[in-house]
Scaffold this motif. Structure first.
Motif: not given
Length: 269
Positions: A177-181, A186-188, A190-198, A243-249
């Motif tokens: 989870y921490d690696i994904c976050k 990093k990828a987001l 410029h978006e100002g948010r990361n919607p990832l949740h536990p 889809c299929g970008g590097r470092n893009a889970p």
């Protein structure tokens, strides 16, 4: 590369980096169609799903929100089981209309947590080697190792869609989870948010060679449990587009966080 947050549902082709599945190897996989031929509205694949019992399908909450976006939102959901190739009638397939859809409370309808839903079928399917159920995990278990993704999602790494309508499969590593976050932060940035949740889980690989994509939404991420049974651990939810970008889970709803709710809905309805 400019990333765009994307719910993984749109026109279907196949998983990025996937291969043709073997017929009958994933009998819990269903195709959720939307439309109404009686009103001149062609039924088309909008999401994947998993058959939990003969009369209940597990899918993503945002699959329900796709219907009103159609210019003529007068259709209905139809679930096709025993499917291998979309766009053709197969000897193995069965169909049933959806009578009710239950979306987990708190889901906002966008790229967000709690993206999970249950569909109750008008007529239960007849189970056989091509139409079968998948097991639920123990509550709150955290899956590790590799998992199998199946679906009719896009193979495209750009915004163009290409490829056959045959069910695809790919073995993907489950990310910590921490690696994904960190990757998504990093990828987001410029978006100002990361919607990832536990209550999400993620898959790689982070080199981008394999990925869920549009059309895979609601479909199953599956592992084999200690009893040798197929167990659905994730529901395809969202990712970075193209889809299929590097470092893009790829991001999934973690099913083990919702087992109690699933049982409650199926028991009371």
């Amino acid at each position: 590369m400019i990333f765009e947050l994307s719910l993984l549902a749109e026109r279907p082709t196949r998983i990025v980096g996937g291969t043709n599945a073997k017929t009958g190897l994933h009998p819990w996989q269903v195709s959720v169609h939307w439309g109404d031929p009686d009103r001149g509205l062609e039924q088309r694949h909008v999401c994947g799903g998993s058959l939990l019992t003969a009369g209940w399908v597990l899918t993503a909450g945002h699959c329900k929100t796709l219907a009103p976006q159609h210019p003529r939102p007068l259709g209905r959901f139809l679930v096709l089981a025993g499917k291998y190739k979309l766009g053709t009638t197969e000897d193995t397939e069965q169909s049933s209309r959806v009578t009710r859809t239950f979306i987990y409370p708190g889901y906002s309808g966008t790229v967000a947590p709690y993206d999970i839903a249950l569909m109750k079928l008008e007529k239960p399917f007849e189970l056989n080697p091509f139409v079968a159920t998948v097991s639920l995990p123990y509550p709150e278990t955290i899956p590790r190792g590799d998992a199998m993704l199946t679906g009719w999602g896009s193979i495209g790494r750009g915004k163009n869609f290409d490829g056959p309508m045959i069910l695809q499969e790919a073995v993907l590593p489950i990310l910590d989870y921490d690696i994904c976050k960190r990757a998504l932060d990093k990828a987001l940035r410029h978006e100002g948010r990361n919607p990832l949740h536990p209550t999400n889980i993620c898959t790689g690989p982070l080199d981008g060679t394999k990925s869920a994509c549009k059309g895979d939404s609601g479909g199953p991420l599956v592992t084999e449990n200690a009893f040798g049974q197929a167990e659905v651990i994730g529901v395809v939810s969202w990712g970075l587009f193209p889809c299929g970008g590097r470092n893009a889970p790829s991001v999934y709803t973690r099913v083990s966080a919702y087992v109690t709710w699933i049982h409650k809905i199926m028991l009371n309805h």
